[in-house]
Design a protein around this motif. Structure first.
Motif, PDB file in Angstrom:
ATOM      1  N   GLY A 115       0.833  -1.205   0.000  1.00  7.97           N
ATOM      2  CA  GLY A 115       0.000   0.000   0.000  1.00  7.97           C
ATOM      3  C   GLY A 115       0.863   1.248   0.000  1.00  7.97           C
ATOM      4  O   GLY A 115       0.621   2.202  -0.753  1.00  7.97           O
ATOM      5  N   ALA A 116       1.894   1.230   0.834  1.00 10.75           N
ATOM      6  CA  ALA A 116       2.803   2.368   0.851  1.00 10.75           C
ATOM      7  C   ALA A 116       3.463   2.539  -0.500  1.00 10.75           C
ATOM      8  O   ALA A 116       3.651   3.660  -0.986  1.00 10.75           O
ATOM      9  CB  ALA A 116       3.865   2.169   1.930  1.00 10.75           C
ATOM     10  N   PRO A 170      -8.946   5.313  -3.465  1.00 15.41           N
ATOM     11  CA  PRO A 170      -9.869   4.658  -2.520  1.00 15.41           C
ATOM     12  C   PRO A 170      -9.459   3.225  -2.183  1.00 15.41           C
ATOM     13  O   PRO A 170      -9.533   2.819  -1.022  1.00 15.41           O
ATOM     14  CB  PRO A 170     -11.206   4.709  -3.253  1.00 15.41           C
ATOM     15  CG  PRO A 170     -10.862   4.904  -4.696  1.00 15.41           C
ATOM     16  CD  PRO A 170      -9.598   5.694  -4.724  1.00 15.41           C
ATOM     17  N   ILE A 171      -9.036   2.469  -3.194  1.00 15.28           N
ATOM     18  CA  ILE A 171      -8.730   1.063  -2.909  1.00 15.28           C
ATOM     19  C   ILE A 171      -7.502   0.967  -2.005  1.00 15.28           C
ATOM     20  O   ILE A 171      -7.485   0.240  -1.005  1.00 15.28           O
ATOM     21  CB  ILE A 171      -8.482   0.292  -4.217  1.00 15.28           C
ATOM     22  CG1 ILE A 171      -9.690   0.434  -5.128  1.00 15.28           C
ATOM     23  CG2 ILE A 171      -8.192  -1.166  -3.934  1.00 15.28           C
ATOM     24  CD1 ILE A 171      -9.509  -0.232  -6.467  1.00 15.28           C
ATOM     25  N   THR A 172      -6.493   1.733  -2.362  1.00 18.55           N
ATOM     26  CA  THR A 172      -5.293   1.724  -1.523  1.00 18.55           C
ATOM     27  C   THR A 172      -5.640   2.138  -0.104  1.00 18.55           C
ATOM     28  O   THR A 172      -5.199   1.518   0.872  1.00 18.55           O
ATOM     29  CB  THR A 172      -4.246   2.676  -2.109  1.00 18.55           C
ATOM     30  OG1 THR A 172      -4.012   2.317  -3.456  1.00 18.55           O
ATOM     31  CG2 THR A 172      -2.966   2.616  -1.340  1.00 18.55           C
ATOM     32  N   ALA A 173      -6.446   3.192   0.008  1.00 19.63           N
ATOM     33  CA  ALA A 173      -6.786   3.679   1.341  1.00 19.63           C
ATOM     34  C   ALA A 173      -7.526   2.606   2.130  1.00 19.63           C
ATOM     35  O   ALA A 173      -7.214   2.329   3.298  1.00 19.63           O
ATOM     36  CB  ALA A 173      -7.627   4.945   1.229  1.00 19.63           C
ATOM     37  N   VAL A 179      -5.913  -6.145  -2.476  1.00 22.94           N
ATOM     38  CA  VAL A 179      -7.227  -6.630  -2.051  1.00 22.94           C
ATOM     39  C   VAL A 179      -7.117  -8.045  -1.512  1.00 22.94           C
ATOM     40  O   VAL A 179      -7.694  -8.376  -0.470  1.00 22.94           O
ATOM     41  CB  VAL A 179      -8.204  -6.554  -3.241  1.00 22.94           C
ATOM     42  CG1 VAL A 179      -9.524  -7.198  -2.868  1.00 22.94           C
ATOM     43  CG2 VAL A 179      -8.400  -5.111  -3.660  1.00 22.94           C
ATOM     44  N   ILE A 180      -6.342  -8.851  -2.215  1.00 22.52           N
ATOM     45  CA  ILE A 180      -6.190 -10.237  -1.744  1.00 22.52           C
ATOM     46  C   ILE A 180      -5.589 -10.251  -0.349  1.00 22.52           C
ATOM     47  O   ILE A 180      -6.079 -10.920   0.577  1.00 22.52           O
ATOM     48  CB  ILE A 180      -5.290 -11.024  -2.716  1.00 22.52           C
ATOM     49  CG1 ILE A 180      -5.993 -11.165  -4.060  1.00 22.52           C
ATOM     50  CG2 ILE A 180      -4.960 -12.392  -2.143  1.00 22.52           C
ATOM     51  CD1 ILE A 180      -5.106 -11.774  -5.127  1.00 22.52           C
TER      52      ILE A 180
END
Lengths: 794, 260, 146, 582
Positions: free
Chosen positions: A404-405, A429-432, A624-625
């Motif tokens: 994510g970072a 949004p997904i990363t957050a 996501v996984i």
């Protein structure tokens, strides 16, 4: 499953990444845009094989009440070298295993064969799955992250080679091979940290990592020598010679079946401390942790793979693998716990004041590894399995956080300083969301993964600190000291079916085995573990604090983007990517392209938010996984107690002294509440300080945020909180950081400087004058002659 | 009581000889004048001490038996030692070489006394006849007149003299211990056994008297034939190598001059 | 019991050996250094022959023959080296060769030495009448640094 | 005493081949205008290798002053192998001289090659010598040609200075060594090594007295001679200066072949003092020699490796740095010798195989094995340096191009991975092997050395064992220190970029030598067993003190001689193909 299948799969797991790496090296340039294919396919297939192996390794494990039988499969690939005489264990020492045929010892020519042998047991299977699956996700993620880098072939080759080395490290069944691949993963790590070697920081960080790791490797080398001297072999497993005699391996079942088969006392403690030194180097424990934060100079996927999820856990693996050796040295175990808990606390403190997102995560990794060591140091079955449990969950959520970072960094054009951006939830949004899930897991909020594993660790520590609270049975009237304590307790297990407190747990009690008392055994008292428990609890709160501080700083508050972000996806040419990834993007100075006019102002308003966007799916899908895994894995593994039961069949953990500490799995509500409360306090503090604020607001200007008037009532609270909590905490953290930088870094530097200073002195002698040389040489020879004459004639 | 302090194998006389020899060597070695308080007296003092050391050494030696043998040996060894010492301490390299020739004569004499006639003659022929003359040529060539500064100072004379003294003490002590009692572990209870098992020794030495030259030749070209061949190779390689080095140096010199 | 001749000859050999060693350690003239090395070999020869006589074995004498051979070879090689060294530096000084040394060690320079042992002769210089006396720099005694 | 017969010359076929090749080179250069002397050298070495391949490995063939046994055969192979590699590098050096036009291109390659071939012949003779005279002659046949090659290969001031220093220091060292030989002769009463060994081990009081008086001198001075050849403390001072002042090819020679000579001398010395399996007892002088030898070598080993490694840390000149590393490796080699000599006189063990002899063999074998791996790696580095030759300095197009500079400092290797990946890879691999990074051969070498040290008195925890554990720890610490400066070179090659061009004017010979070293390193990484077994056999032969007999028997498998065969069988590596317990 066919009988030969596990062996074949076991060979395939390291072999496939190796082949992938070789293919990438050889055909790298020719593969063009599909350069990632060999790595992804190879590691992917290895992941499949590892999954199957997990089933195969199950063996008889799973039962929770009967003592599990050890499950182990070994496969010998080839004989590397044979040395025609091994050292026999000293007769009379526990290592000599009275009563078991130890080869043809009478002739004194027992051969020592150094074979390349792989092993399969639950511990290995677990580690293999973690390594390959995280490796696979990281490789997939890197397709997106590295897609512009001209050195992709090198990257994927290194990742494949790393997965190979790491798989061999956890699968090899000999201390010598472990040592070989211990160095190999270090070399891969060195090359990956220095991947962007044109940046001097990266090259320096790589060198630092290598040198600090050499200190640890030195410990491992000494430990290997000592093991060889003590046990006369280096194999984990038993070897059956052609004449049918069994040469017991160090962790073989013959030795494990014998309660007194392990050497304790001074030698045992020394071996364990050397192993701990090695583990500290690789797993970044105090005082050898200094390399890990700097190692963040490497590409983020590499950081996720190596410096968060897998390589740094090699130390945990090593200690867990050598559990029987440690259990007979309670002093060494206490040191393990002490080092772990100290590391956890110190690193968490330092993490609270970091402004670099990846560094926060790096210190968090050090801290979480410290947790694992603290858990290992309890020396109980619960402690060992809890450490591995935490290792698994931590690999999930820490890889998630790092990726994510990396996603943030990718979108921000390489900027990773949290003060320079904010409110990113709007654009990513997904990363957050996934980062948030990872943070919850890291902070230990139920029901996320970290909560369960951390709870087990706290429980393990609590059980050592307050044995009575866990239904422990006091042995106030100890039987005669001559009786082996381990055997005694093992006998008690089935009869009472209740947890038993080995005698060694109390401070004044003798060692767990009837042999010599180790020099550090006085450490291993309940009082120590009580202290460590409280340290861990505080660490849990701090963890939640710094995690959510990072979350709030990065994803909440007004949207602000650094000017570099506009360039991150302005063009996809290789030059562009090279510019952003390759050249000192860590600096605070506005970097970007020197030629491009810097049209964007430094303020958030001036930045076109559209220029920055969510990462491509190839990067977000692994997130996501991993987020899904972080959500369910802890609950799954805990609710079924599957992992604990599964791991209990690991041969190392079937040593009587370990089995004796079995407790029925239980959910400790009080501890869970304590842990959750600590996390909640941490999150609350972070929210007070950072939620919705500008991330670059200095702490004294926090009240200038847009919501100031609405929360006027919080004014006093903030001030009080600031004076009472934040300020002391900050100064403590700064102090810890200062000590870290000045004292420990300085100490490491000093260790490096002593030989250089010595060298400068010696160099004075090389004055280049011929007769000086001959005079000095003759003087040396005379000194030798005089010493010899004196020795013989005195 | 001094003897009690000394290790077995040395005597106060020998120790005094070594000590005064060391000091004398230090005093006599070339040193810049005025470097210490002794000034010009150091030469005289050194000579006195050196003579004393020689006398002590001669006195400390074993008695050889026959007066003639004794006198001859004393004289030739005195010549060898004095020549050697003078070689080392003389400032002028030419004189040094000539002193060396004297030392060679002394050594040849010692070898003759020891019954190695061939080696004694060979030493004179090879050294004095060939090597030394060659070096004198070089000296004349390189140093036409006067004393160069580096001939008038020496490198760390004190330390070197001490090192030499220590080594000499060690060597003479070792030699002295050759006639000591055997170590406690190895005294054989019955001397008869010892005598019976005694291998070659002084008695065997008399065998040398018979036709030594022929025996040396047989030894050289019998057992040591290969070594003789190796020595031939050694001479060959030295010869060819020396010529090659010289010629290459000339080539390099020419190239250097041509370039500049 | 122990033959006196062996004892004395060995002592002579040891003295010669040590003298040669001291010479090679102290004397800076390359040729004198070489002569000192030969002196060491002489000491060795004497000792070898003494032992040879004691043991009644000709191996020692054979070894001396080889020592002589080696000495001759060394002489040839040494001559070449010394000559080359002289042609490059104009000196036979062993301490003149210091250019190969550790980068951090300064070059070692001797104390100043007068050109000869005696005080340097200073010849009176007659100044022509009416001309201011002028010091002749070249007439100053040359002070050598080594 | 064995007379020298025509059979003696038959046993010396490889050495004679070398000498004939040398004569061809000399005469060809002088009279036939032969220009490619090194080609003759390579052909000669190859022929010698072929001829030595046919020699018996097992058993002892004694003739005259020769003892052709497992040890001397191993040494001979090693000499020819390393000699061939060095000759390749030297041949490359000639091409380099041709390019930079310093001396005339092929002025004296015939003489160079001939001198080099005679050096190899001398070293090989020293290996097969069973007699002090031949040993001495062989060793001098190493020293003098080495000094000559130093002077031949580089004729500028630095080269002259290097050869001058080496020559004069070797004079001192050889004289000291020769006095040690005198002492050995005084003890032994014969120049025959077997006779000296017998007299060392006798219990006759008269001889014991002589032994007790002379053993310290004999041990100390022989050790001094070996220390000079090994470049070990305290006679190591010449190494950095001489390496710096000479060509890389000569540095490759200096760092390998004289070291082999030193190891041969020391192993022979230890072997002299070890009782053969059939001997009744170890004598006073022999045990005293061993008891003196091990602390001396252990201390010299520790000091050498520490001095070498710390001195190398801040060096910038590559050859100087590698010279310091060579000092350190001399220290590692001495560890094996120390272990061998200590184990050979185990306080509790008797004589023969029952005592510490096996551990002693481990030490000797480890030394030889380490020497082989070290030599291949270090020749590889020097071959690569020779191959690189010169680099262009940084320059801009505006000004005329400055002249090329010899690649001599660490900074000159910067960015080599980009410009010459194969060279950079070879250097990196060789350096990693020297650093002892597993699984490269250098690691196996260090491992076997440390293991040999740890095997001393493995039964208990006496002071000797503590000393050796400390020595092993010193070794490991030094390996860690050494990694720092090897890594500096690797980092310069891989982690720096440069715009400087590489000349690679070292010639194809050096390139071939480099690749050969790389291939050998790779082979020994995967299959160290063969070399290890051979080294161990060689160590067994030299350290067991097999009585020199004319019978060429003692085949390991032969059941005819029970005592001998069981002894040998016990020494040969047993591999009962252990299988894992499922």
């Amino acid at each position: 499953m066919p009988p030969n299948l596990p062996a074949t799969l076991l060979v395939l797991v390291p072999l496939l990444p190796l082949l992938a790496g070789l293919v990438t090296i050889v055909f790298g340039r020719r593969l063009g845009p599909r350069v990632h294919m060999p790595a992804v396919i190879g590691i992917g297939a290895a992941t499949g094989a590892a999954l199957l192996l997990l089933v195969a390794a199950g063996g008889t494990g799973g039962g929770t009440h009967e003592a599990p039988r050890p499950a182990e499969t070994t496969v010998t690939l080839w004989q590397w070298a044979t040395i025609d005489r091994a050292i026999d264990p000293q007769p009379g020492s526990p290592a000599a295993l009275p009563g078991i045929a130890v080869g043809s010892t009478d002739s004194g020519t027992r051969p020592l064969s150094l074979a390349v042998t792989l092993r399969l047991d639950p511990l290995t299977a677990t580690m293999l799955l973690v390594i390959t699956s995280i490796g696979l996700l990281v490789a997939i993620y890197s397709i997106g992250y590295m897609h512009d880098d001209p050195d992709q072939p090198r990257f994927f080759a290194l990742v494949s080679m790393f997965v190979f080395s790491m798989a061999m490290l956890v699968a090899s069944s000999s201390f010598l091979l472990v040592y070989v691949f211990w160095e190999a993963v270090g070399a891969c790590s060195y090359l990956l940290i220095g991947f962007w070697f044109r940046r001097p920081e990266a090259a320096r960080a790589a060198k630092k990592a290598f040198l600090v790791n050499r200190v640890g490797d030195f410990g491992l080398a000494i430990a290997v020598f000592l093991l060889w001297l003590t046990y006369g072999t280096l194999d984990f497993h038993d070897v059956r010679a052609t004449d049918g005699t069994i040469l017991p391996g160090i962790l073989g079942q013959t030795r494990l079946a014998d309660a007194g088969g392990f050497v304790g006392g001074t030698v045992g403690t020394l071996i364990c401390l050397c192993l701990l030194l090695a583990a500290s180097g690789k797993s970044a424990q105090v005082p050898l942790h200094v390399w890990l934060p700097d190692a963040m100079e490497g590409p983020t996927p590499a950081s996720a793979l190596i410096h968060a999820a897998t390589m740094v856990t090699a130390g945990v693996y090593l200690v867990a693998r050598c559990a029987p050796l440690f259990v007979v040295s309670p002093g060494a175990l206490a040191v393990v716990s002490l080092v772990g808990a100290t590391t956890a606390l110190v690193a968490a403190l330092i993490g609270t004041v970091q402004t670099d997102l990846k560094r926060v995560l790096a210190y968090s990794t050090i801290s979480q590894l410290g947790y694992m060591f603290a858990s290992l140091g309890t020396g109980t079955l619960a402690g060992f399995t809890a450490a591995i449990f935490h290792l698994v969950t931590h690999a999930c959520f820490k890889a998630l956080l790092f990726l994510g970072a990396g996603s943030v960094m990718h979108a921000m054009g390489g900027v990773i300083d949290m003060r320079r951006f904010g409110g990113l939830r709007a654009v990513m949004p997904i990363t957050a969301a996934t980062f948030f899930v990872g943070s919850l897991a890291l902070a230990g909020v139920p029901p996320f993964a970290g909560f369960f594993s951390k709870d087990e660790i706290l429980a393990a520590l609590h059980a050592r600190g307050w044995p009575d609270a866990h239904g422990g049975v006091h042995h106030d009237h100890e039987p005669a000291a001559g009786a082996p304590a381990a055997v005694r307790t093992a006998r008690l297990v089935p009869s009472t079916a209740a947890p038993v407190v080995p005698a060694a747990w109390r401070s004044t009690a003798p060692a767990a085995t009837p042999q010599a008392v180790g020099p550090l055994d006085w450490l291993a008292g309940a009082g120590l573990y009580r202290g460590l428990f409280w340290m861990s609890l505080i660490t849990a709160g701090l963890t939640a604090f710094y995690t959510f501080r990072a979350v709030f700083m990065t994803f909440t508050g007004p949207l602000r983007l650094p000017p570099e972000a506009a360039h991150a996806h302005g063009g996809h040419g290789p030059d562009d990517a090279h510019g952003t990834h390759g050249h000192g993007q860590r600096g605070h100075e506005s970097h970007g392209h020197a030629s491009a006019p810097n049209a964007h102002g430094h303020t958030a308003a001036a930045v076109d938010a559209a220029a920055s966007h969510e990462s491509p799916p190839v990067m977000t899908r692994p997130l996501v996984i991993l987020a899904g895994a972080s959500l369910v894995i802890g609950w799954l593994l805990f609710a079924t107690h599957g992992l604990g039961g599964f791991l209990a069949a690991t041969p190392s953990l079937t040593a009587p002294a370990v089995v004796a500490t079995r407790v029925p799995p239980a959910f400790h509500l009080d501890l869970a509440i304590q842990g959750t409360l600590a996390a909640a306090i941490g999150i609350a503090l972070a929210a007070i300080g950072h939620l919705g604020r500008r991330s670059d607001a200095p702490s004294l200007e926090r009240f200038l945020g847009p919501l100031q008037t609405l929360f006027a009532r919080r004014f006093f609270f903030d001030e009080i909180e600031h004076a009472v909590v934040v300020r002391p905490l900050e100064s403590l953290a700064w102090f810890a950081a200062l000590v870290d930088r000045v004292v420990i870094d300085g100490l490491v530097d000093a260790v490096a400087r002593v030989p250089a200073a010595l060298g400068d002195i010696v160099r004075r002698g090389q004055a280049g004058v011929l007769q000086r040389y001959s005079l000095a040489g003759v003087a040396g020879v005379l000194a030798v002659l005089l010493a010899l004459a004196w020795q013989l004639w005195q | 009581m001094i003897a009690a302090l000394l290790p077995t194998g040395t005597t106060p006389l020998l120790a005094a000889a070594v000590a005064s020899g060391t000091v004398s060597l230090w005093l006599l070695l070339p040193q810049a004048p005025g470097s210490d308080w002794l000034g010009h007296r150091r030469g005289a003092l050194g000579l006195v001490l050196g003579v004393a050391a020689l006398a002590a050494l001669a006195w400390a030696g074993r008695r050889l038996g026959g007066l003639g043998d004794e006198a001859v040996f004393q004289i030739v060894s005195l010549v060898a030692i004095v020549g050697g010492a003078a070689t080392v301490v003389t400032r002028s390299p030419v004189y040094s070489a000539i002193w060396f020739a004297l030392a060679l004569a002394g050594v040849a004499g010692v070898l003759l006394v020891l019954g190695a006639q061939f080696l004694g003659v060979a030493t004179i022929v090879v050294y004095a006849g060939a090597i030394l003359v060659m070096f004198l040529f070089v000296l004349m060539l390189a140093q036409p007149s006067g004393l160069a500064p580096y001939d008038r100072v020496s490198n760390e004379p004190l330390l070197a003299a001490i090192a030499g003294g220590v080594l000499l003490a060690l060597l003479t002590t070792s030699i002295g211990r050759l006639s000591a009692d055997p170590p406690a572990c190895c005294t054989i209870p019955s001397r008869a056994d010892a005598v019976a098992t005694a291998p070659v020794g002084p008695a065997a030495a008399d065998a040398l008297a018979a036709d030594p030259l022929a025996r040396l030749g047989r030894e050289l070209f019998g057992r040591h034939l290969l070594a003789v061949e190796a020595a031939g190779l050694l001479l060959l390689v030295a010869l060819v190598g020396a010529i090659a080095v010289v010629s290459r140096g000339e080539v390099a010199e020419a190239t250097r001059k041509g370039a500049s | 019991m122990f033959p006196a001749l062996l004892h004395d000859a060995l002592t002579v050999g040891a003295v010669l050996f040590v003298l040669g060693l001291v010479g090679i350690l102290t004397r800076r003239n390359l040729i004198v250094m070489f002569l000192s090395a030969e002196l060491m070999l002489q000491g060795i020869s004497v000792s070898l022959v003494a032992w040879s006589r004691y043991h009644g074995d000709f191996g020692g004498q054979a070894l001396v023959v080889f020592v002589l051979t080696v000495a001759a070879c060394e002489a040839a090689v040494a001559l070449v080296f010394v000559l080359q060294a002289f042609s490059r530096t104009g000196r036979l000084d062993a301490a003149a060769w210091q250019s190969l040394r550790d980068a951090e060690v300064p070059r070692r320079i001797d104390r100043e030495l007068p050109a000869t042992d005696a005080a340097p002769p200073v010849w009176p210089q007659l100044t022509p009448a009416g001309v201011r006396p002028r010091r002749d720099e070249t007439a100053e005694p040359e002070r050598e640094h080594v | 005493m064995n007379p020298t017969t025509s059979a003696t010359f038959g046993l010396l076929a490889p050495e004679i081949t070398l000498v004939v090749a040398a004569l061809v080179a000399f005469l060809g250069a002088a009279f036939a205008g032969l220009r490619s002397g090194w080609l003759v050298a390579l052909v000669g070495i190859a022929a010698a290798l072929v001829l030595s391949g046919g020699q018996a490995v097992d058993g002892v063939a004694v003739s005259g002053p020769l003892a052709i046994d497992g040890f001397s055969t191993f040494v001979r192979w090693l000499v020819l192998l390393l000699g061939g590699l060095v000759a390749l590098v030297q041949a490359g050096d000639v091409f380099r001289s041709a390019v930079i036009r310093e001396p005339q291109p092929s002025a004296a390659t015939g003489e160079e090659a001939g001198v080099f071939l005679l050096l190899l012949a001398g070293l090989s003779l020293a290996g097969v010598a069973d007699d002090l005279v031949l040993l001495f002659a062989g060793l001098e046949l190493v020293s003098i040609p080495t000094a000559l090659l130093l002077a031949l290969k580089r004729t500028d001031a630095q080269g002259q200075e290097a050869s001058l220093k080496y020559f004069f220091l070797s004079l001192v060292a050889s004289s000291l060594f020769l006095y040690g030989v005198v002492c050995l002769y005084g003890i032994g009463g014969s120049t025959h090594l077997g006779a000296i060994s017998d007299r060392l081990r006798t219990t006759d009081p008269g001889t014991v007295v002589i032994g007790a008086a002379l053993v310290p001198l004999a041990v100390g001075l022989t050790l001094a001679g070996a220390a000079f050849r090994l470049a070990a403390f305290p006679l190591h001072f010449y190494a950095p200066d001489v390496y710096q002042g000479t060509s890389p090819g000569n540095a490759a020679l200096l760092s390998t072949l004289p070291k082999l000579a030193g190891v041969v001398v020391l192993l022979r010395l230890v072997g002299l003092a070890i009782a053969p399996p059939t001997a009744p007892a170890a004598g006073y002088a022999a045990t005293a020699a061993l008891d003196l030898l091990w602390p001396a070598t252990a201390v010299l080993a520790a000091v050498s490796m520490t001095i070498g490694n710390v001195m190398a840390l801040r060096q910038n000149n590559l050859r100087r740095l590698l010279a310091c590393s060579s000092i350190a490796h001399a220290g590692y080699l001495l560890v094996g010798i120390a272990a061998a000599s200590a184990a050979a006189h185990a306080p509790n063990g008797g004589t023969g195989l029952a005592g510490g002899t096996l551990a002693a063999i481990a030490g000797g074998g480890a030394t030889l094995f380490y020497l082989a791996t070290y030599a291949v790696a270090t020749i590889g580095v020097f071959a690569a340096l020779t191959y690189i030759g010169h680099r262009w300095p940084e320059w801009s197009a505006a000004v005329p191009r400055p002249p090329r500079e010899e690649a001599a400092s660490v900074a000159d290797l910067e960015g080599l991975s980009g410009t010459n990946p194969v060279v950079a890879f070879t250097i990196a691999l060789c350096l990693l092997s020297l650093a002892g990074i597993p699984p490269l051969p250098g690691f196996w070498g260090k491992l076997s050395l440390a293991a040999a040290a740890l095997e001393v008195d493995a039964g208990g925890w006496g002071p000797r064992r503590l000393a050796f554990v400390a020595l092993a720890v010193t070794l490991v610490v030094n390996a860690a220190i050494a990694a720092a400066y090897y890594l500096r070179i690797i980092a310069a090659m891989y982690f720096r970029s440069t715009t400087r061009g590489v000349q690679t004017d070292g010639g194809i010979g050096a390139g071939v030598g480099m690749v050969a070293c790389l291939a050998l390193l790779g082979f020994f990484t995967l299959r160290p067993q063969g070399l290890f077994t051979a080294a161990r056999r060689a160590g067994a032969v030299v350290l067991r003190g097999v009585p020199a007999t004319d019978t060429a028997g003692h085949h390991p498998g032969a059941p005819s001689s029970p005592a001998g065969s069981s002894a040998v069988a016990a020494l040969s590596p047993v591999s009962p193909s252990p299988s894992a317990v499922p």
